[in-house]
Scaffold this active site. Structure first.
Site, PDB file in Angstrom:
ATOM      1  N   HIS A 145      -3.199   7.579  -7.097  1.00 34.81           N
ATOM      2  CA  HIS A 145      -2.566   8.419  -8.119  1.00 34.81           C
ATOM      3  C   HIS A 145      -3.575   9.287  -8.866  1.00 34.81           C
ATOM      4  O   HIS A 145      -3.202  10.268  -9.494  1.00 34.81           O
ATOM      5  CB  HIS A 145      -1.743   7.569  -9.096  1.00 34.81           C
ATOM      6  CG  HIS A 145      -2.554   6.812 -10.100  1.00 34.81           C
ATOM      7  ND1 HIS A 145      -2.867   5.477  -9.970  1.00 34.81           N
ATOM      8  CD2 HIS A 145      -3.115   7.193 -11.274  1.00 34.81           C
ATOM      9  CE1 HIS A 145      -3.559   5.079 -11.002  1.00 34.81           C
ATOM     10  NE2 HIS A 145      -3.725   6.101 -11.817  1.00 34.81           N
TER      11      HIS A 145
ATOM     12  N   SER B 157      -8.581   4.326 -14.527  1.00 36.12           N
ATOM     13  CA  SER B 157      -7.965   4.067 -13.229  1.00 36.12           C
ATOM     14  C   SER B 157      -8.938   4.402 -12.102  1.00 36.12           C
ATOM     15  O   SER B 157      -9.556   5.465 -12.107  1.00 36.12           O
ATOM     16  CB  SER B 157      -6.697   4.908 -13.068  1.00 36.12           C
ATOM     17  OG  SER B 157      -5.680   4.444 -13.912  1.00 36.12           O
TER      18      SER B 157
ATOM     19  N   ASP C  68      -2.059   1.892  -3.745  1.00 40.03           N
ATOM     20  CA  ASP C  68      -2.657   2.811  -4.719  1.00 40.03           C
ATOM     21  C   ASP C  68      -4.174   2.914  -4.550  1.00 40.03           C
ATOM     22  O   ASP C  68      -4.922   2.938  -5.529  1.00 40.03           O
ATOM     23  CB  ASP C  68      -2.316   2.386  -6.145  1.00 40.03           C
ATOM     24  CG  ASP C  68      -2.495   3.522  -7.140  1.00 40.03           C
ATOM     25  OD1 ASP C  68      -2.544   4.689  -6.701  1.00 40.03           O
ATOM     26  OD2 ASP C  68      -2.611   3.254  -8.347  1.00 40.03           O
TER      27      ASP C  68
END
Length: 494
Positions: free
Chosen positions: A127, A233, A156
């Site tokens: 993402h 992230s 992910d």
């Protein structure tokens, strides 16, 4: 004056007399006695007195986190996701690593990444780089243009490659050795300034925290209470030796800010994904040909199981790997290749670490008797071949309708190129003995449905649902095995 002094003396004397009288007349059984014992001779009893350290700042901490931080921060990079012609970005989106833009119409998202190898392979979240027209990696005041090697959207994870040598690659530990209660550090580089480090413990592993996962899509994860914000992230989750045990991927929060727990993809799974993407450009996913569920009290009662240990085989794919190995619905899997299986996530962890063609030994129980079987893992098509990017499909790309008695699947990239279309669902299998589809004599296995009632289709499950619920006249546009387009017309009753 003399009278006042006399009164004070009389009052004082009366108090002394009263106290003395109360002491003599009171019940001794109500008194709290303090008993003094002679001290034990440690020399005679061979005891060593306990050593009590005096308090000092940091004495309550179980370890020194500076070593872990020093070993890991240089392996974490800042990643810019550059997109053109996007909407403008608000100040808060910029601060929290969201996507936005500037006056020239260029949007910039950001996140963190981890140096996987000295020659420039970088791990991050899918993402973080999704939709990018260009990807820039910044490390120690240097900028690199990155190429996308491949992604695994379901987990992910994305892998990038930059042209650089002698980069400080992170050391990787076995995430299977991680336990609940272990201390970990979350390391990120959200602002391209310097790495941020937060400490916490592993609070859950796998499906042990399903009650708070909400819509989090990844079953295989490490949960930690170390603070992880969106800009972090793709950063590293490391142990107290500074070794990678996971890639930070998400927080569960209604506000988008740290809310007490975050999640990371375990390093064992990350390593498998990275190596597959480097070699094949897609992840080689293995399947058992069986649907597995967790055993809870309700399942145990329904299946008449004596314990909650292991996982339950709910259903079997006909002619799949589990079917060929002799497994049946209702079997309870206890071990895979010697590893005890306690949860579905534990089962998935073992299978996802392997590739089609790998052989595993399964220990299971049926009717309270123990059995063993050798099972050869298969790919999504049911064979043991390794797939390339042109032939890759995921499990969600295939759907079987028991009512229709047919299996449908998406087209591969190779098939789309050959047919010059982006639409179509292949009829991969038809049950000749049962199901509605066997009655449609003009549609055969291997043919492709590109439209139903003049609406293009590309989703197998949506196609099946539409057919199951439809009645009246229906038109199928079909491409046969020779690539010729035709239309088939049927009338379905209620």
């Amino acid at each position: 004056m003399k009278n006042k002094i006399a009164i004070v003396l009389i009052a004082f004397s009366s108090g002394l007399i009263g106290a003395f009288t109360y002491e003599k007349l009171s019940d001794n059984s109500d008194k709290t006695e303090i008993i003094t014992e002679n001290p034990i001779s440690f020399e005679k009893a061979n005891y060593e007195p306990a050593k009590v350290d005096t308090y000092s700042p940091g004495a309550a901490l179980p370890t020194d986190f500076r070593l872990a931080a020093d070993r890991s921060v240089s392996s974490v990079v800042y990643i810019k996701n550059i997109q053109r012609s996007r909407r403008s970005m608000s100040f808060m989106e910029y601060i929290y690593g969201g996507r936005g833009g500037s006056e020239n119409g260029v949007a910039i998202g950001s996140g963190s990444g981890v140096i996987y190898s000295k020659d420039g392979y970088i791990i991050t979240n899918n993402h973080v780089i999704e939709g990018a027209d260009a990807i820039e990696v910044q490390h120690e005041k240097r900028s690199y243009q990155a190429k996308l090697v491949g992604t695994d959207p379901k987990m992910d994870i994305a892998v990038l490659k930059i042209e650089a040598d002698n980069l400080p690659a992170i050391d990787i530990a076995k995430s299977k050795d991680v336990r609940v209660g272990d201390w970990v550090l979350a390391v990120g580089n959200p602002f391209n300034l310097t790495s941020t480090v937060t400490a916490g413990i592993v609070s859950a592993i796998g499906s042990e925290a399903n009650s708070i996962r909400e819509n989090f899509p990844i079953e295989l994860y490490i949960q930690t209470d170390a603070a992880i914000n969106p800009g972090n992230s793709g950063g590293a989750l490391v142990n107290t030796n500074g070794e990678l045990v996971g890639i930070n991927t998400s927080i569960i929060s209604r506000t988008g800010s740290y809310a007490g727990y975050g999640f990371a993809v375990p390093s064992d799974l990350v390593s498998k994904i990275v190596e597959d993407l480097k070699k094949y450009k897609v992840v080689q996913k293995a399947y058992t040909g069986a649907e597995i569920i967790e055993i809870d009290e309700d399942v145990a009662k329904e299946e008449r199981l004596r314990s909650l240990e292991g996982v339950l085989v709910q259903s079997i794919r006909r002619n799949g790997a589990a079917d060929k190995a002799g497994l049946e619905s209702g079997d309870v899997i206890k071990k895979i290749s010697g590893k005890t299986i306690k949860t579905k996530s534990g089962f998935d962890e073992v299978v996802n670490s392997m590739s089609p063609g790998d052989e595993i030994n399964i220990e299971y129980q049926r009717n309270n008797r123990s059995y063993e079987a050798k099972l050869t893992l298969e790919n999504v098509y049911g064979s043991t071949a390794l797939l390339d990017r042109d032939n890759f499909l995921d499990k969600e790309d295939i759907y079987f309708s028991s009512f229709l008695g047919a299996e449908f699947r998406r087209l591969t990239e190779k098939e789309k190129k050959g047919l010059r279309t982006n639409y179509g669902v292949k009829v991969s299998k038809i049950d000749k003995d049962r199901g509605f589809f066997r009655k449609l004599d003009d549609i055969e296995e291997g043919e492709i449905i590109v439209a139903v009632n003049r609406r293009s289709v590309d989703n197998p499950e949506a196609l099946a649902d539409y057919i199951e619920q439809y009645y009246g006249k229906i038109y199928f546009q079909v491409i046969d095995k020779r690539g010729r387009l035709r239309t088939e017309t049927y009338r379905f009753g209620r």
